[in-house]
Write an enzyme that holds these catalytic residues in place. Structure first.
Site, PDB file in Angstrom:
ATOM      1  N   HIS A 215      -1.610   5.951   8.921  1.00  0.00           N
ATOM      2  CA  HIS A 215      -0.887   5.447   7.752  1.00  0.00           C
ATOM      3  C   HIS A 215       0.554   5.178   8.189  1.00  0.00           C
ATOM      4  O   HIS A 215       1.482   5.887   7.821  1.00  0.00           O
ATOM      5  CB  HIS A 215      -0.938   6.447   6.604  1.00  0.00           C
ATOM      6  CG  HIS A 215      -2.103   6.258   5.702  1.00  0.00           C
ATOM      7  ND1 HIS A 215      -2.272   5.116   4.949  1.00  0.00           N
ATOM      8  CD2 HIS A 215      -3.179   7.042   5.443  1.00  0.00           C
ATOM      9  CE1 HIS A 215      -3.398   5.214   4.249  1.00  0.00           C
ATOM     10  NE2 HIS A 215      -3.970   6.362   4.525  1.00  0.00           N
TER      11      HIS A 215
ATOM     12  N   TYR B  61      -0.202 -14.574   1.717  1.00  0.00           N
ATOM     13  CA  TYR B  61       0.347 -14.001   0.487  1.00  0.00           C
ATOM     14  C   TYR B  61       1.462 -14.876  -0.051  1.00  0.00           C
ATOM     15  O   TYR B  61       2.311 -15.342   0.705  1.00  0.00           O
ATOM     16  CB  TYR B  61       0.884 -12.592   0.756  1.00  0.00           C
ATOM     17  CG  TYR B  61      -0.162 -11.596   1.200  1.00  0.00           C
ATOM     18  CD1 TYR B  61      -1.515 -11.852   1.045  1.00  0.00           C
ATOM     19  CD2 TYR B  61       0.212 -10.381   1.779  1.00  0.00           C
ATOM     20  CE1 TYR B  61      -2.472 -10.936   1.450  1.00  0.00           C
ATOM     21  CE2 TYR B  61      -0.735  -9.463   2.179  1.00  0.00           C
ATOM     22  CZ  TYR B  61      -2.075  -9.740   2.018  1.00  0.00           C
ATOM     23  OH  TYR B  61      -3.016  -8.836   2.412  1.00  0.00           O
TER      24      TYR B  61
ATOM     25  N   GLU C 244       9.069  13.802   2.629  1.00  0.00           N
ATOM     26  CA  GLU C 244       8.224  13.966   1.457  1.00  0.00           C
ATOM     27  C   GLU C 244       8.995  14.246   0.166  1.00  0.00           C
ATOM     28  O   GLU C 244       8.402  14.254  -0.918  1.00  0.00           O
ATOM     29  CB  GLU C 244       7.193  15.067   1.712  1.00  0.00           C
ATOM     30  CG  GLU C 244       6.173  14.656   2.761  1.00  0.00           C
ATOM     31  CD  GLU C 244       5.205  15.754   3.132  1.00  0.00           C
ATOM     32  OE1 GLU C 244       4.068  15.427   3.535  1.00  0.00           O
ATOM     33  OE2 GLU C 244       5.569  16.950   3.037  1.00  0.00           O
TER      34      GLU C 244
ATOM     35  N   ASP D 103      -0.416   6.102   2.165  1.00  0.00           N
ATOM     36  CA  ASP D 103      -0.842   7.443   1.753  1.00  0.00           C
ATOM     37  C   ASP D 103       0.119   8.013   0.711  1.00  0.00           C
ATOM     38  O   ASP D 103      -0.296   8.687  -0.243  1.00  0.00           O
ATOM     39  CB  ASP D 103      -0.956   8.376   2.955  1.00  0.00           C
ATOM     40  CG  ASP D 103       0.289   8.367   3.845  1.00  0.00           C
ATOM     41  OD1 ASP D 103       1.032   7.366   3.869  1.00  0.00           O
ATOM     42  OD2 ASP D 103       0.526   9.380   4.539  1.00  0.00           O
TER      43      ASP D 103
END
Length: 428
Positions: free
Chosen positions: A129, A332, A408, A134
């Site tokens: 990832h 895209y 995090e 994630d």
């Protein structure tokens, strides 16, 4: 009963106080934050490539089902959609997180480092990832839990979109946001607006970058086959040289952006990445193959560049006696943040992150298939910084790097942003 002017003032003041209090963002508990961290680490250890997110989808579906949401699986192969209906009438809002990982061998030293492998283009590769999807999934799972707990206060409906294959479907397959829409996702749920977050190594943890209007570029791939006539290198007049023609096409194509497109509307880039032709120094070959990319921030300019590239290649080749066959594979579109929606939700972003941590983001020449969702309904897509405090975000390992690292602490900010977007949209 009549109220005196003083009493009315007191009531008004009380109402103002309540309104101000309502402006305070909803925060998640330490317990939920820890859950989000644990989900992220589990997903990080078990990354899956585009259209192969089977375990990831199972984890998500089980969580949403346990919350009591309406859950649909197998959308665009492995996508998961959860629907939460509030107890009060109100708008339908979509929140999106992408699920897929990249064919990258992880080089970080985190305890939950990925050692996963998979097959990519016929080869066994490491999987990581390395773009932070994630984190996106974990934050949206957390938002689903928080909003479900607030169901009695919730006005309207929330559609949680867990999207596969943002990094691009495998060759020969469809996938991602475009396929979800093709299968009727928005026709079924009819959201008024769609929101998305992307973690960003170029930002300090907890900081949020936004931009009204175009944010990320369109991404299109082109192929040009230049056909000539093979001859000996000592006798070039005996054939038609596709190498010379290809060289002139490369050179002349640089005038498309610099001379033919109004770049005061938006920047654009046209780059060649592959030039293939010939097998021997003294043989002029039959053909040369060219391949490149077009990046752009305006849909009208995009169409003009396509047309001008085709004309430039064909006419340049013709002038040398060769032929040029141009194929443009549309990727895209431009990711455009709806201006009214962005302005409406900016106060929410500032309350969640802190006004000092919110800034206007520069244009990004990378592309995102969130753009397909934002072409259907008003969309807002922001960048969430994940580089630790004290580290220079400008030099931090970038998204897609094997050394990509996310602080995090950003998970709490992102989860709360999803939650407060939903709550505030219905009230503003």
């Amino acid at each position: 009963m009549k109220l005196s002017s003083i009493s009315l003032a007191v009531v008004a003041a009380a109402g103002l106080f309540t309104s101000v209090q309502a402006q305070q963002p909803v925060t998640i508990s330490d317990t939920l934050e820890q859950k989000v961290i644990e989900w992220r680490r589990d997903l990080h250890q078990h990354p899956e490539l585009s259209n192969r997110e089977f375990r990831t989808a199972k984890v998500i579906a089980e969580h949403l089902t346990a919350l009591g949401l309406e859950v649909q699986t197998g959308v665009a192969h492995t996508g998961v959609v959860g629907v939460l209906k509030g107890s009060k009438p109100g708008p339908t809002i979509a929140l999106r997180a992408d699920m897929d990982a990249l064919p990258v061998v992880e080089q970080t030293d985190v305890t939950f480092k990925s050692t996963a492998t998979s097959e990519y283009r016929g080869k066994e590769v490491g999987v990581m990832h390395a773009c932070g999807h994630d984190l996106h999934v974990a934050m949206l799972m957390g938002a689903a839990e928080q909003l479900t707990a607030m169901k009695q206060q919730l006005a309207g409906t929330v559609v949680f979109i867990f999207q596969p294959a943002e990094e691009g479907a495998p060759s020969g397959e469809e996938g991602g946001a475009e396929l979800m829409l093709k299968q009727g996702l928005f026709k079924q749920h009819q959201p008024e607006a769609v929101f998305g977050i992307h973690v960003w190594s170029a930002g300090t943890v907890g900081h949020i970058g936004y931009r009204a209007g175009p944010l990320m570029a369109s991404s299109d791939r082109f192929e040009i086959t230049v056909k000539g006539k093979q001859t000996h290198g000592s006798r070039p007049w005996g054939g038609v040289d596709p190498i010379v023609a290809a060289g002139q096409i490369i050179s002349n194509s640089q005038t498309i952006v610099s001379r033919q497109v109004d770049i005061t509307k938006a920047p654009a880039v046209l780059s060649f990445g592959i030039v293939e032709g010939g097998v021997r120094n003294n043989i002029i070959p039959d053909q040369v193959y060219l391949e490149g990319t077009i990046r752009n921030f305006d849909m009208d300019n995009r169409a003009q560049i396509f047309e001008n590239l085709k004309t430039t290649a064909e006419m340049t080749a013709k002038a040398t006696g060769a032929e040029a066959h141009v194929h443009i594979e549309e990727g895209y579109p431009v990711t455009v943040n709806d201006i009214a929606l962005t302005n409406k939700m900016l106060p929410t972003i500032e309350r969640v992150a802190g006004k000092d941590k919110v800034h206007v983001n520069e244009l990004v020449t990378g592309a995102e298939d969130f753009s397909f969702f934002a072409l259907e309904v008003p969309g807002l897509f922001v960048f969430l910084g994940i580089t630790p405090e004290g580290q220079d975000a400008a030099t931090a390992p970038s998204n897609h790097s094997p050394f990509f690292y996310a602080d995090e602490k950003a998970l709490k900010t992102g989860t709360e942003l999803y939650v407060n977007w939903v709550l505030d949209y219905a009230q503003l």
